[in-house]
Every structure is written in C-alpha cells, then in structure tokens.
Design a protein around this motif. Structure first.
Motif, PDB file in Angstrom:
ATOM      1  N   SER A 149     -93.097  -4.954 -25.478  1.00  0.00           N
ATOM      2  CA  SER A 149     -94.495  -5.046 -26.332  1.00  0.00           C
ATOM      3  C   SER A 149     -94.474  -3.772 -27.146  1.00  0.00           C
ATOM      4  O   SER A 149     -94.912  -3.767 -28.324  1.00  0.00           O
ATOM      5  CB  SER A 149     -95.608  -5.389 -25.525  1.00  0.00           C
ATOM      6  N   MET A 150     -94.073  -2.658 -26.631  1.00  0.00           N
ATOM      7  CA  MET A 150     -94.173  -1.420 -27.333  1.00  0.00           C
ATOM      8  C   MET A 150     -93.165  -1.487 -28.309  1.00  0.00           C
ATOM      9  O   MET A 150     -93.479  -0.905 -29.859  1.00  0.00           O
ATOM     10  CB  MET A 150     -93.653  -0.219 -26.561  1.00  0.00           C
ATOM     11  N   GLY A 151     -92.236  -1.928 -28.496  1.00  0.00           N
ATOM     12  CA  GLY A 151     -91.160  -2.083 -29.826  1.00  0.00           C
ATOM     13  C   GLY A 151     -91.884  -2.828 -30.604  1.00  0.00           C
ATOM     14  O   GLY A 151     -91.736  -2.583 -31.895  1.00  0.00           O
ATOM     15  N   VAL A 152     -92.458  -4.113 -30.325  1.00  0.00           N
ATOM     16  CA  VAL A 152     -92.943  -5.162 -31.312  1.00  0.00           C
ATOM     17  C   VAL A 152     -94.219  -4.213 -31.932  1.00  0.00           C
ATOM     18  O   VAL A 152     -94.589  -4.292 -33.213  1.00  0.00           O
ATOM     19  CB  VAL A 152     -93.518  -6.374 -30.710  1.00  0.00           C
ATOM     20  N   ALA A 153     -95.060  -3.463 -31.203  1.00  0.00           N
ATOM     21  CA  ALA A 153     -96.354  -2.728 -31.710  1.00  0.00           C
ATOM     22  C   ALA A 153     -95.654  -1.789 -32.715  1.00  0.00           C
ATOM     23  O   ALA A 153     -96.373  -1.382 -33.572  1.00  0.00           O
ATOM     24  CB  ALA A 153     -96.876  -2.203 -30.684  1.00  0.00           C
ATOM     25  N   ALA A 154     -94.472  -1.079 -32.544  1.00  0.00           N
ATOM     26  CA  ALA A 154     -94.113   0.005 -33.410  1.00  0.00           C
ATOM     27  C   ALA A 154     -93.752  -0.461 -34.769  1.00  0.00           C
ATOM     28  O   ALA A 154     -93.468   0.071 -35.453  1.00  0.00           O
ATOM     29  CB  ALA A 154     -92.723   0.428 -32.633  1.00  0.00           C
ATOM     30  N   LEU A 155     -93.160  -1.723 -34.692  1.00  0.00           N
ATOM     31  CA  LEU A 155     -93.225  -2.496 -36.209  1.00  0.00           C
ATOM     32  C   LEU A 155     -94.298  -2.308 -37.153  1.00  0.00           C
ATOM     33  O   LEU A 155     -94.239  -1.793 -38.359  1.00  0.00           O
ATOM     34  CB  LEU A 155     -92.925  -3.897 -35.880  1.00  0.00           C
ATOM     35  N   LEU A 156     -95.462  -2.485 -36.478  1.00  0.00           N
ATOM     36  CA  LEU A 156     -96.707  -2.302 -37.290  1.00  0.00           C
ATOM     37  C   LEU A 156     -97.178  -0.823 -37.074  1.00  0.00           C
ATOM     38  O   LEU A 156     -97.480  -0.404 -38.282  1.00  0.00           O
ATOM     39  CB  LEU A 156     -98.075  -2.892 -36.318  1.00  0.00           C
ATOM     40  N   GLY A 157     -96.743  -0.136 -36.262  1.00  0.00           N
ATOM     41  CA  GLY A 157     -96.893   1.281 -36.214  1.00  0.00           C
ATOM     42  C   GLY A 157     -96.133   1.984 -37.507  1.00  0.00           C
ATOM     43  O   GLY A 157     -96.525   2.828 -38.196  1.00  0.00           O
TER      44      GLY A 157
ATOM     45  N   MET B  18    -101.231  11.979 -35.901  1.00  0.00           N
ATOM     46  CA  MET B  18    -100.186  11.403 -35.349  1.00  0.00           C
ATOM     47  C   MET B  18    -100.755  11.061 -33.891  1.00  0.00           C
ATOM     48  O   MET B  18    -100.260   9.726 -33.932  1.00  0.00           O
ATOM     49  CB  MET B  18     -98.970  12.563 -34.937  1.00  0.00           C
ATOM     50  N   SER B  19    -101.333  11.704 -33.301  1.00  0.00           N
ATOM     51  CA  SER B  19    -102.048  11.075 -32.031  1.00  0.00           C
ATOM     52  C   SER B  19    -102.886   9.648 -32.082  1.00  0.00           C
ATOM     53  O   SER B  19    -102.615   9.259 -31.369  1.00  0.00           O
ATOM     54  CB  SER B  19    -102.748  12.243 -31.134  1.00  0.00           C
ATOM     55  N   GLU B  20    -103.680   9.775 -33.288  1.00  0.00           N
ATOM     56  CA  GLU B  20    -104.322   8.582 -33.629  1.00  0.00           C
ATOM     57  C   GLU B  20    -103.461   7.463 -33.810  1.00  0.00           C
ATOM     58  O   GLU B  20    -103.666   5.945 -33.247  1.00  0.00           O
ATOM     59  CB  GLU B  20    -105.117   8.748 -34.644  1.00  0.00           C
ATOM     60  N   LEU B  21    -102.357   7.723 -34.672  1.00  0.00           N
ATOM     61  CA  LEU B  21    -101.430   6.489 -34.778  1.00  0.00           C
ATOM     62  C   LEU B  21    -100.631   6.211 -33.529  1.00  0.00           C
ATOM     63  O   LEU B  21    -100.819   4.796 -33.083  1.00  0.00           O
ATOM     64  CB  LEU B  21    -100.177   6.929 -35.500  1.00  0.00           C
ATOM     65  N   ILE B  22    -100.439   6.904 -32.492  1.00  0.00           N
ATOM     66  CA  ILE B  22     -99.832   6.698 -31.124  1.00  0.00           C
ATOM     67  C   ILE B  22    -100.780   5.736 -30.553  1.00  0.00           C
ATOM     68  O   ILE B  22    -100.397   4.622 -29.789  1.00  0.00           O
ATOM     69  CB  ILE B  22     -99.274   7.983 -30.440  1.00  0.00           C
ATOM     70  N   ASP B  23    -102.160   6.198 -30.587  1.00  0.00           N
ATOM     71  CA  ASP B  23    -103.007   5.533 -29.648  1.00  0.00           C
ATOM     72  C   ASP B  23    -103.058   4.186 -30.249  1.00  0.00           C
ATOM     73  O   ASP B  23    -103.314   3.071 -29.536  1.00  0.00           O
ATOM     74  CB  ASP B  23    -104.337   5.951 -29.897  1.00  0.00           C
ATOM     75  N   ARG B  24    -103.255   3.777 -31.507  1.00  0.00           N
ATOM     76  CA  ARG B  24    -103.127   2.436 -32.150  1.00  0.00           C
ATOM     77  C   ARG B  24    -101.993   1.642 -31.834  1.00  0.00           C
ATOM     78  O   ARG B  24    -102.248   0.516 -31.318  1.00  0.00           O
ATOM     79  CB  ARG B  24    -103.224   2.629 -33.696  1.00  0.00           C
ATOM     80  N   VAL B  25    -100.787   2.448 -31.904  1.00  0.00           N
ATOM     81  CA  VAL B  25     -99.443   1.450 -31.175  1.00  0.00           C
ATOM     82  C   VAL B  25     -99.709   1.185 -29.718  1.00  0.00           C
ATOM     83  O   VAL B  25     -99.264  -0.007 -29.421  1.00  0.00           O
ATOM     84  CB  VAL B  25     -98.313   2.442 -31.768  1.00  0.00           C
TER      85      VAL B  25
ATOM     86  N   LEU C 168    -102.392  -1.691 -29.433  1.00  0.00           N
ATOM     87  CA  LEU C 168    -101.670  -3.004 -29.824  1.00  0.00           C
ATOM     88  C   LEU C 168    -100.652  -3.420 -28.927  1.00  0.00           C
ATOM     89  O   LEU C 168    -100.433  -4.629 -28.616  1.00  0.00           O
ATOM     90  CB  LEU C 168    -101.268  -2.637 -31.233  1.00  0.00           C
ATOM     91  N   ALA C 169    -100.008  -2.677 -28.386  1.00  0.00           N
ATOM     92  CA  ALA C 169     -98.865  -2.862 -27.414  1.00  0.00           C
ATOM     93  C   ALA C 169     -99.451  -3.609 -26.049  1.00  0.00           C
ATOM     94  O   ALA C 169     -98.833  -4.716 -25.490  1.00  0.00           O
ATOM     95  CB  ALA C 169     -98.053  -1.635 -26.920  1.00  0.00           C
ATOM     96  N   VAL C 170    -100.495  -3.241 -25.477  1.00  0.00           N
ATOM     97  CA  VAL C 170    -101.235  -3.674 -24.463  1.00  0.00           C
ATOM     98  C   VAL C 170    -101.865  -5.064 -24.954  1.00  0.00           C
ATOM     99  O   VAL C 170    -101.534  -6.040 -24.340  1.00  0.00           O
ATOM    100  CB  VAL C 170    -102.335  -2.909 -23.885  1.00  0.00           C
ATOM    101  N   GLN C 171    -102.236  -5.304 -26.321  1.00  0.00           N
ATOM    102  CA  GLN C 171    -102.637  -6.514 -26.696  1.00  0.00           C
ATOM    103  C   GLN C 171    -101.513  -7.488 -26.585  1.00  0.00           C
ATOM    104  O   GLN C 171    -101.760  -8.710 -26.320  1.00  0.00           O
ATOM    105  CB  GLN C 171    -103.248  -6.562 -28.046  1.00  0.00           C
ATOM    106  N   ILE C 172    -100.209  -7.298 -27.063  1.00  0.00           N
ATOM    107  CA  ILE C 172     -99.174  -7.988 -27.385  1.00  0.00           C
ATOM    108  C   ILE C 172     -98.767  -8.359 -25.648  1.00  0.00           C
ATOM    109  O   ILE C 172     -98.426  -9.585 -25.511  1.00  0.00           O
ATOM    110  CB  ILE C 172     -98.004  -7.343 -28.058  1.00  0.00           C
TER     111      ILE C 172
END
Length: 200
Positions: free
Chosen positions: A99-107, A1-8, A11-15
């Motif tokens: 940005s975190m909300g948008v990244a969570a769509l991909l998450g 799960m921590s790996e998924l959170i790191d990815r999100v 991505l949020a920072v990129q957005i």
C-alpha cells in the motif's frame, strides 16, 4: 517534506483498508482509478488485465518512464486489516507490501507539482495486479508487453524498500508442484511418512 510524507502515509492506510489479495484487486483498482482522475492525470484507464494506468505529461521528446507499484497483497480477503499507530511506526497487514508503494505513486505526483518540476518526457504511473505468488507478475508482464522497449526505464516502487534503489532485476522462476502421496494426519497417522517426507 514532512507534510508530504504524512499525506502519503494517510493515503497508504486508506489503500490498505481495501482488501486486495492476488486475483481480487478490483475494488482497490477502482479506488486508485478515481484518485488518478481526481489528480487530473491524463489517459487514466483500467486495462484489460486489471492494471490502473495514468500519464503524467512531460515537456519534450524523451521516451516515457514507467513507474509502477503492485496493488495485490498476500493476505486473504477475511484478514483483519486493523492498523496500529506507534510514535514512529505504523503496523498493518499489507501496509508496507505494498500500500505504501501505491501511495508513493501519488506522492510522486504531488512532489513534482509542488516543486514545479518539468520532466523531459511523460511518466506513466501504473498500479499493477497479480505480483504476488501465483499471480506470477501477470500485471507487470502485460505492462511490458504493451510498452516494450519504447520507454526510458521501468521503475518499481515497493513500500518496504522506499529510500533504497535496486538497479538490477531479480530473476524469478515459479513452479507449481503437485504431489500425490499416502500422506496422512499428523495425529492419527503418526509415525507414517507424510507428503513432505515423500517429496524430500
């Protein structure tokens, strides 16, 4: 799960690094559009309003679920979008909203695939425009006009509220007020009523 959170978070920072004040979400929309295509989602498009939509197919005949996150921010185009990383916190303009909300769509997509979860109906992912202030929810209004009541539910992701579920809608009334008064400068007209005084 921590790996998924790191990815999100990554991505949020990129957005977040793509400026997207209300009415200027185009570049961020293009970025999200490319991400949806890269993930192999179906029916990926940018609608006439500027929202980015994609369908995550389910199995079965259940009505679709709409999950959205707004792309726009309250920060002007010229805002310094620098990000500060702490031990457990990260700070940056528009990162939490949204940005975190948008990244969570991909998450969500990554999580469903990783767990091999089969949903009973399609999920439409929507990165919508014009949620903030004078945007007056224009993007989401277009989404609701399109799907109407032919869905199971509408869920909205807000980066500052991840981990919380609010199950009732918040009513919004927005007004545009124009006041024409004598007003004046706070220094040169000191002692005279200001526009704020006149409105009060």
């Amino acid at each position: 799960m921590s790996e998924l959170i790191d990815r999100v978070v990554e991505l949020a920072v990129q957005i977040q690094q793509i400026p997207a004040p209300t009415f200027h979400e185009e570049k961020r929309a293009e970025f999200i559009h490319k991400l949806f295509l890269k993930e192999g989602l179906q029916d990926v498009c940018i609608d006439d309003t500027g929202n980015v939509l994609a369908r995550f197919p389910g199995k079965g005949e259940a009505k679709p679920l709409i999950i959205s996150a707004h792309m726009d921010t309250v920060f002007p185009l010229e805002t310094d979008l620098g990000v500060k990383w702490g031990i457990e916190l990260i700070h940056g303009p528009g990162l939490g909203d949204n940005s975190m909300g948008v990244a969570a769509l991909l998450g969500l997509v990554w999580s469903l695939r990783e767990r091999e979860i089969q949903l009973r109906g399609d999920v439409w992912l929507v990165a919508n425009i014009a949620e903030e202030g004078l945007g007056d929810l224009r993007g989401m209004k277009a989404v609701v006009d399109h799907f109407g009541e032919k869905v199971r539910a509408y869920l909205v992701l807000e980066g500052l509220a991840l981990g919380h579920v609010y199950h009732r809608a918040v009513g919004v009334k927005r007004y545009r007020v124009t006041a024409r008064t004598a007003g004046g400068h706070s220094w040169s007209d000191y002692g005279h009523p200001s526009a704020v005084h006149e409105l009060a």
